[in-house]
Design a protein around this motif. Sequence first.
Motif, PDB file in Angstrom:
ATOM      1  N   MET A   1       0.838  -1.190   0.000  1.00  0.00           N
ATOM      2  CA  MET A   1       0.000   0.000   0.000  1.00  0.00           C
ATOM      3  C   MET A   1       0.880   1.249   0.000  1.00  0.00           C
ATOM      4  O   MET A   1       1.817   1.368   0.795  1.00  0.00           O
ATOM      5  N   GLN A   2       0.603   2.152  -0.910  1.00  0.00           N
ATOM      6  CA  GLN A   2       1.370   3.392  -1.029  1.00  0.00           C
ATOM      7  C   GLN A   2       0.565   4.542  -0.418  1.00  0.00           C
ATOM      8  O   GLN A   2      -0.647   4.643  -0.622  1.00  0.00           O
ATOM      9  N   THR A   3       1.243   5.410   0.319  1.00  0.00           N
ATOM     10  CA  THR A   3       0.602   6.576   0.913  1.00  0.00           C
ATOM     11  C   THR A   3       0.843   7.793   0.032  1.00  0.00           C
ATOM     12  O   THR A   3       1.980   8.082  -0.341  1.00  0.00           O
ATOM     13  N   ILE A   4      -0.220   8.496  -0.311  1.00  0.00           N
ATOM     14  CA  ILE A   4      -0.121   9.699  -1.146  1.00  0.00           C
ATOM     15  C   ILE A   4      -0.781  10.851  -0.405  1.00  0.00           C
ATOM     16  O   ILE A   4      -1.916  10.723   0.084  1.00  0.00           O
ATOM     17  N   GLU A   5      -0.070  11.951  -0.311  1.00  0.00           N
ATOM     18  CA  GLU A   5      -0.621  13.134   0.357  1.00  0.00           C
ATOM     19  C   GLU A   5      -1.334  14.010  -0.664  1.00  0.00           C
ATOM     20  O   GLU A   5      -0.790  14.322  -1.728  1.00  0.00           O
ATOM     21  N   LEU A   6      -2.539  14.428  -0.315  1.00  0.00           N
ATOM     22  CA  LEU A   6      -3.345  15.274  -1.183  1.00  0.00           C
ATOM     23  C   LEU A   6      -3.107  16.746  -0.875  1.00  0.00           C
ATOM     24  O   LEU A   6      -2.460  17.095   0.116  1.00  0.00           O
ATOM     25  N   ARG A   7      -3.654  17.604  -1.709  1.00  0.00           N
ATOM     26  CA  ARG A   7      -3.385  19.038  -1.567  1.00  0.00           C
ATOM     27  C   ARG A   7      -3.909  19.609  -0.259  1.00  0.00           C
ATOM     28  O   ARG A   7      -3.383  20.598   0.254  1.00  0.00           O
ATOM     29  N   ASP A   8      -4.977  19.002   0.287  1.00  0.00           N
ATOM     30  CA  ASP A   8      -5.532  19.518   1.534  1.00  0.00           C
ATOM     31  C   ASP A   8      -4.826  18.952   2.768  1.00  0.00           C
ATOM     32  O   ASP A   8      -5.244  19.214   3.896  1.00  0.00           O
ATOM     33  N   ARG A  10      -4.550  15.772   3.617  1.00  0.00           N
ATOM     34  CA  ARG A  10      -4.959  14.407   3.941  1.00  0.00           C
ATOM     35  C   ARG A  10      -4.068  13.400   3.214  1.00  0.00           C
ATOM     36  O   ARG A  10      -3.486  13.705   2.171  1.00  0.00           O
ATOM     37  N   THR A  11      -4.011  12.203   3.755  1.00  0.00           N
ATOM     38  CA  THR A  11      -3.331  11.115   3.066  1.00  0.00           C
ATOM     39  C   THR A  11      -4.345  10.059   2.669  1.00  0.00           C
ATOM     40  O   THR A  11      -5.324   9.808   3.381  1.00  0.00           O
ATOM     41  N   VAL A  12      -4.114   9.470   1.492  1.00  0.00           N
ATOM     42  CA  VAL A  12      -4.907   8.330   1.054  1.00  0.00           C
ATOM     43  C   VAL A  12      -3.956   7.167   0.819  1.00  0.00           C
ATOM     44  O   VAL A  12      -2.762   7.364   0.562  1.00  0.00           O
ATOM     45  N   LEU A  13      -4.476   5.970   0.932  1.00  0.00           N
ATOM     46  CA  LEU A  13      -3.702   4.768   0.650  1.00  0.00           C
ATOM     47  C   LEU A  13      -4.102   4.234  -0.715  1.00  0.00           C
ATOM     48  O   LEU A  13      -5.295   4.210  -1.056  1.00  0.00           O
ATOM     49  N   VAL A  14      -3.115   3.802  -1.474  1.00  0.00           N
ATOM     50  CA  VAL A  14      -3.350   3.286  -2.814  1.00  0.00           C
ATOM     51  C   VAL A  14      -2.717   1.911  -2.928  1.00  0.00           C
ATOM     52  O   VAL A  14      -1.536   1.735  -2.620  1.00  0.00           O
ATOM     53  N   ASP A  15      -3.502   0.937  -3.345  1.00  0.00           N
ATOM     54  CA  ASP A  15      -2.973  -0.386  -3.662  1.00  0.00           C
ATOM     55  C   ASP A  15      -2.846  -0.454  -5.178  1.00  0.00           C
ATOM     56  O   ASP A  15      -3.801  -0.160  -5.904  1.00  0.00           O
ATOM     57  N   ASP A  16      -1.679  -0.832  -5.657  1.00  0.00           N
ATOM     58  CA  ASP A  16      -1.335  -0.758  -7.078  1.00  0.00           C
ATOM     59  C   ASP A  16      -0.659  -2.064  -7.465  1.00  0.00           C
ATOM     60  O   ASP A  16       0.408  -2.396  -6.947  1.00  0.00           O
ATOM     61  N   THR A  17      -1.273  -2.818  -8.377  1.00  0.00           N
ATOM     62  CA  THR A  17      -0.758  -4.150  -8.693  1.00  0.00           C
ATOM     63  C   THR A  17       0.424  -4.141  -9.647  1.00  0.00           C
ATOM     64  O   THR A  17       1.122  -5.147  -9.765  1.00  0.00           O
ATOM     65  N   ALA A  18       0.669  -3.051 -10.347  1.00  0.00           N
ATOM     66  CA  ALA A  18       1.716  -3.063 -11.374  1.00  0.00           C
ATOM     67  C   ALA A  18       2.402  -1.711 -11.480  1.00  0.00           C
ATOM     68  O   ALA A  18       2.586  -1.173 -12.580  1.00  0.00           O
ATOM     69  N   ALA A  19       2.802  -1.153 -10.345  1.00  0.00           N
ATOM     70  CA  ALA A  19       3.449   0.157 -10.359  1.00  0.00           C
ATOM     71  C   ALA A  19       4.730   0.158 -11.174  1.00  0.00           C
ATOM     72  O   ALA A  19       5.124   1.175 -11.751  1.00  0.00           O
ATOM     73  N   ALA A  20       5.387  -1.009 -11.243  1.00  0.00           N
ATOM     74  CA  ALA A  20       6.647  -1.086 -11.977  1.00  0.00           C
ATOM     75  C   ALA A  20       6.441  -1.238 -13.485  1.00  0.00           C
ATOM     76  O   ALA A  20       7.409  -1.212 -14.249  1.00  0.00           O
ATOM     77  N   ASP A  21       5.198  -1.387 -13.912  1.00  0.00           N
ATOM     78  CA  ASP A  21       4.904  -1.561 -15.343  1.00  0.00           C
ATOM     79  C   ASP A  21       3.828  -0.559 -15.726  1.00  0.00           C
ATOM     80  O   ASP A  21       2.671  -0.904 -15.943  1.00  0.00           O
TER      81      ASP A  21
END
Length: 275
Positions: A1-8, A10-21
């Motif tokens: 799970m990757q953590t991404i900070e938004l402009r406001d 807040r942080t959201v979590l993102v699950d990504d099956t193929a980030a390397a592709d």
Amino acid sequence: MQTIELRDGRTVLVDDTAAADADRPTLVWHHESPHTGVLFEPLRSLAADRGLRLLALTRPGYGAADPLPGRSVADGARDLAQVLDALGIARVAVFGGSGGGPHALAAAALLPDRVAAVATVASPAPFVDTPAWWDGMADDGGLRAAIAGREARLTWAATADFDPSQFVDTDWAALDGDWAALGRDATAAGGSGLQGGADDDVAFVTDWGFPLSAVTVPTVVVHGTRDRVVPVAHGRALAEAVPHATYEERPHDGHIAVLSTVPSLMDRLAAILRG
């Protein structure tokens, strides 16, 4: 799970099956209510078998994602746009099951330059306080509490028990089979607090923040006629309101069993992305 900070902030979590592709066609799955944010089986393997990149955001208030009290369904589309920017993804197709359906439709309506197509499975329709909207729900307590606001919904959740009559025999078979991980995920989501579910339900019974007429990309709406969580009248209402939507009704399926259509929906969405 990757953590991404938004402009406001807040942080959201993102699950990504193929980030390397990053060159793979990308689908975005909008999770059911409740959820942990993890992409479980068979979603991961279905995407891998098709050469697809699959990602999902954890909605505010679930898991470690920061809550956003008072959020609308439309807010999910704004979060998604920032995540796509952060990941460098220009175009996706979106789909969602149950409580994820409205959020998938929001992305299609509000991000037409980023979203090529949308599909929903067992999704609720925009709230209209009429018997037709409620008829057939085995357990409507959470949504009725949400009409009174967030605090009322949180109070209801503190003592609510799961009603097994919401699921029909084909649902239980699906939860014992291919979709067992969905049941485990929903159970695990209960351990992360009540805020996400409360905010989802309040969003569902208030203005979604966009009209369904704004969904102009190719759309597939799928619903089971035996659904006792989100009755089939909701699927029919969505199909009538979304311009040119394709509607598929599954006569033997309940709320979970209808997910058997996910493989074919992935194929259809991928074909549109690949052009």
